[in-house]
Motif scaffolding. Sequence first.
Motif, PDB file in Angstrom:
ATOM      1  N   GLY A  63      -0.740  80.229  51.083  1.00 37.61           N
ATOM      2  CA  GLY A  63      -0.119  80.533  52.357  1.00 37.61           C
ATOM      3  C   GLY A  63       1.343  80.130  52.465  1.00 37.61           C
ATOM      4  O   GLY A  63       2.016  80.471  53.430  1.00 37.61           O
ATOM      5  N   THR A  64       1.828  79.363  51.480  1.00 36.46           N
ATOM      6  CA  THR A  64       3.238  78.996  51.513  1.00 36.46           C
ATOM      7  C   THR A  64       3.937  79.606  50.305  1.00 36.46           C
ATOM      8  O   THR A  64       3.333  79.772  49.248  1.00 36.46           O
ATOM      9  CB  THR A  64       3.444  77.465  51.453  1.00 36.46           C
ATOM     10  OG1 THR A  64       2.822  76.972  50.269  1.00 36.46           O
ATOM     11  CG2 THR A  64       2.833  76.768  52.656  1.00 36.46           C
ATOM     12  N   LEU A  87       4.520  80.974  44.618  1.00 38.90           N
ATOM     13  CA  LEU A  87       5.389  81.133  43.448  1.00 38.90           C
ATOM     14  C   LEU A  87       4.911  80.293  42.279  1.00 38.90           C
ATOM     15  O   LEU A  87       4.872  80.756  41.136  1.00 38.90           O
ATOM     16  CB  LEU A  87       6.827  80.722  43.805  1.00 38.90           C
ATOM     17  CG  LEU A  87       7.687  81.803  44.436  1.00 38.90           C
ATOM     18  CD1 LEU A  87       9.043  81.232  44.810  1.00 38.90           C
ATOM     19  CD2 LEU A  87       7.857  82.992  43.484  1.00 38.90           C
ATOM     20  N   LEU A  88       4.543  79.023  42.574  1.00 41.92           N
ATOM     21  CA  LEU A  88       4.032  78.139  41.521  1.00 41.92           C
ATOM     22  C   LEU A  88       2.830  78.783  40.847  1.00 41.92           C
ATOM     23  O   LEU A  88       2.713  78.793  39.616  1.00 41.92           O
ATOM     24  CB  LEU A  88       3.569  76.815  42.145  1.00 41.92           C
ATOM     25  CG  LEU A  88       4.532  75.649  42.188  1.00 41.92           C
ATOM     26  CD1 LEU A  88       3.887  74.471  42.903  1.00 41.92           C
ATOM     27  CD2 LEU A  88       4.933  75.234  40.768  1.00 41.92           C
ATOM     28  N   ALA A  89       1.926  79.333  41.672  1.00 33.85           N
ATOM     29  CA  ALA A  89       0.696  79.915  41.138  1.00 33.85           C
ATOM     30  C   ALA A  89       0.982  81.225  40.412  1.00 33.85           C
ATOM     31  O   ALA A  89       0.416  81.498  39.355  1.00 33.85           O
ATOM     32  CB  ALA A  89      -0.304  80.132  42.263  1.00 33.85           C
ATOM     33  N   LYS A  90       1.875  82.031  40.975  1.00 32.05           N
ATOM     34  CA  LYS A  90       2.176  83.327  40.359  1.00 32.05           C
ATOM     35  C   LYS A  90       2.769  83.124  38.968  1.00 32.05           C
ATOM     36  O   LYS A  90       2.354  83.731  37.987  1.00 32.05           O
ATOM     37  CB  LYS A  90       3.154  84.094  41.252  1.00 32.05           C
ATOM     38  CG  LYS A  90       3.487  85.472  40.750  1.00 32.05           C
ATOM     39  CD  LYS A  90       4.307  86.252  41.766  1.00 32.05           C
ATOM     40  CE  LYS A  90       4.581  87.648  41.249  1.00 32.05           C
ATOM     41  NZ  LYS A  90       5.988  87.858  40.908  1.00 32.05           N
ATOM     42  N   PHE A 142      -5.185  72.293  38.395  1.00 31.79           N
ATOM     43  CA  PHE A 142      -5.408  73.052  37.173  1.00 31.79           C
ATOM     44  C   PHE A 142      -4.661  74.378  37.191  1.00 31.79           C
ATOM     45  O   PHE A 142      -3.986  74.746  36.241  1.00 31.79           O
ATOM     46  CB  PHE A 142      -6.909  73.297  36.940  1.00 31.79           C
ATOM     47  CG  PHE A 142      -7.158  74.097  35.709  1.00 31.79           C
ATOM     48  CD1 PHE A 142      -7.129  73.506  34.463  1.00 31.79           C
ATOM     49  CD2 PHE A 142      -7.360  75.469  35.783  1.00 31.79           C
ATOM     50  CE1 PHE A 142      -7.306  74.255  33.305  1.00 31.79           C
ATOM     51  CE2 PHE A 142      -7.531  76.227  34.633  1.00 31.79           C
ATOM     52  CZ  PHE A 142      -7.512  75.614  33.399  1.00 31.79           C
ATOM     53  N   MET A 143      -4.761  75.075  38.329  1.00 33.30           N
ATOM     54  CA  MET A 143      -4.205  76.428  38.388  1.00 33.30           C
ATOM     55  C   MET A 143      -2.679  76.472  38.329  1.00 33.30           C
ATOM     56  O   MET A 143      -2.110  77.491  38.005  1.00 33.30           O
ATOM     57  CB  MET A 143      -4.712  77.166  39.621  1.00 33.30           C
ATOM     58  CG  MET A 143      -4.325  76.539  40.923  1.00 33.30           C
ATOM     59  SD  MET A 143      -4.941  77.534  42.295  1.00 33.30           S
ATOM     60  CE  MET A 143      -6.638  77.029  42.424  1.00 33.30           C
ATOM     61  N   THR A 203      15.707  72.685  37.712  1.00 37.17           N
ATOM     62  CA  THR A 203      14.329  73.178  37.631  1.00 37.17           C
ATOM     63  C   THR A 203      14.280  74.669  37.958  1.00 37.17           C
ATOM     64  O   THR A 203      15.014  75.152  38.821  1.00 37.17           O
ATOM     65  CB  THR A 203      13.399  72.407  38.578  1.00 37.17           C
ATOM     66  OG1 THR A 203      13.961  72.417  39.893  1.00 37.17           O
ATOM     67  CG2 THR A 203      13.211  70.966  38.149  1.00 37.17           C
ATOM     68  N   SER A 204      13.390  75.400  37.271  1.00 38.76           N
ATOM     69  CA  SER A 204      13.290  76.855  37.477  1.00 38.76           C
ATOM     70  C   SER A 204      12.813  77.225  38.880  1.00 38.76           C
ATOM     71  O   SER A 204      13.035  78.336  39.330  1.00 38.76           O
ATOM     72  CB  SER A 204      12.349  77.509  36.477  1.00 38.76           C
ATOM     73  OG  SER A 204      12.257  76.816  35.312  1.00 38.76           O
ATOM     74  N   LEU A 205      12.102  76.310  39.520  1.00 39.17           N
ATOM     75  CA  LEU A 205      11.715  76.496  40.926  1.00 39.17           C
ATOM     76  C   LEU A 205      12.020  75.185  41.625  1.00 39.17           C
ATOM     77  O   LEU A 205      11.943  74.132  41.004  1.00 39.17           O
ATOM     78  CB  LEU A 205      10.207  76.758  41.045  1.00 39.17           C
ATOM     79  CG  LEU A 205       9.619  78.111  40.667  1.00 39.17           C
ATOM     80  CD1 LEU A 205       8.108  78.079  40.816  1.00 39.17           C
ATOM     81  CD2 LEU A 205      10.205  79.220  41.527  1.00 39.17           C
TER      82      LEU A 205
END
Lengths: 95, 382
Positions: free
Chosen positions: B56-57, B62-65, B339-340, B358-360
């Motif tokens: 939702g944030t 982005l981290l997950a994608k 983990f994800m 950092t990239s993000l």
Amino acid sequence: MCEHNKDVTIMCRCEDITAEEVRAYIAQGVTDLEQLKRLLRVGMGPCQGRTCTPLIVNELALATGRPVQEIPLTVFRPPTTPVKLGVLAGGTDHE
Amino acid sequence: MNKTADIVIIGGGVIGCSIAYNLAKKGAKNIILIERKYLTSGATGRCGAGVRMQFGTETNCLLAKKSIEMFEQLEEELGYDDSIEFKQGGYLLLAYTEKMVEQFHKNLGVQHKLGIPSRWVTPAEAKEIVPHLNTQGLLGATFCGKDGHCNPFKTTDAYVKAARRLGVEIMTYTEVTKLLAKDGKITGVETNKGVIESPVVVCCAGAYSRDLAATIGIELPLHPERHQILVTEPVEMIQEPMVMSFYHGLYCQQVPHGSFVMGIGDPNEPKEFNYNSSWQFLHEMAAKVTFLLPPLANLRVVRQWAGQYDMTPDRQQILGSVPGTEGFYLAAGFSGHGFMISPMTGKLMAEYILGEETSLPIDMFDFTRFARGQLFVEPSVV
């Protein structure tokens, strides 16, 4: 399965893991039963290692030169015997 | 056995191993990773290992994608000759209340802005995706076909093997008993096998990070919370996606091996280390899952176990340095979704530790946010 005269002694019957596969992992340096279980699934099936654990412990003892009784075993997880989810939920006919 | 290192990493879970690999890949030398028991013995080896971009944030999306893009290439990237068993069968998130419907639509808005291929599905469409789903009471769902699941043991193993090839030393069955610091600088760690001197220490010890940080007077707002999981006997593949209901606090998926892996959350768990399995969990899990996915009533449970979420007040990880203790870094408090995001976390932490950009952005995960009262709240976690 039997071509090339491969070793087809099954060590973990639940997960169909052969002695050859177990030995290959041990040869890579995985000499910890906990790690073998997680990488090979040995002992993760319905019998929870009742058959394979003693066999693999022997292999580990042979490979590492440690006495069998010094090889740490993995944790036995409940339930003791496989139980259907429907039974645990209170019968298959429940709403 | 006293030693010196350039970087010490505490914790042999997927986060520690990913950080070790990424640091070594960037050329860092003399890295020692220390694990109390065997690799994956903590939260990693006990987790559901689901991987999703439906957050939702923007930050978490982005981290997950990025992490999922990395999981897709991970075997090649790490030169792994085995499989991490990444199955992209999607995630079906179920909505049962108007409030959830509203939140899910908001989440979809965030996700679509970032190019995440998620979509709203009606109960009928949800049933097409999972034919054995009971749609009683269901208002709709969101689905993202790129979400999925990996084998957590193999994923960690892939990082470990690659890290070792790059020279990382891994010490298992070695417990860090104390952090060592002097004049506001970290100087190393004390273990049950001796002292390791190091100017940089990265703590990725899950819920144990709290007790470790306390040894140098740092109070981490982090506590363990028991979560239980069970696995059934393997059967033919019938369920592609992970089915997840925030309403029931439940997740359930069929892994490539054929077994179903499932768990439920219990907000009333005492905040202490507890690795015991309970029969209450079996009953509650069975009742909820057989309601939601009725044919699963015929599956036998072969094993149950428990692990710890390392919970923070906003259920978000703490990443970065700790003011006042130079050289000490944290990657802990993942609150059940570490983990994800482990591939990207490893990369970001390596960049951060080596002083690169950092990239993000990771400043929202800064340790000082709790003291500042700027919690980072994610609406979509179990």
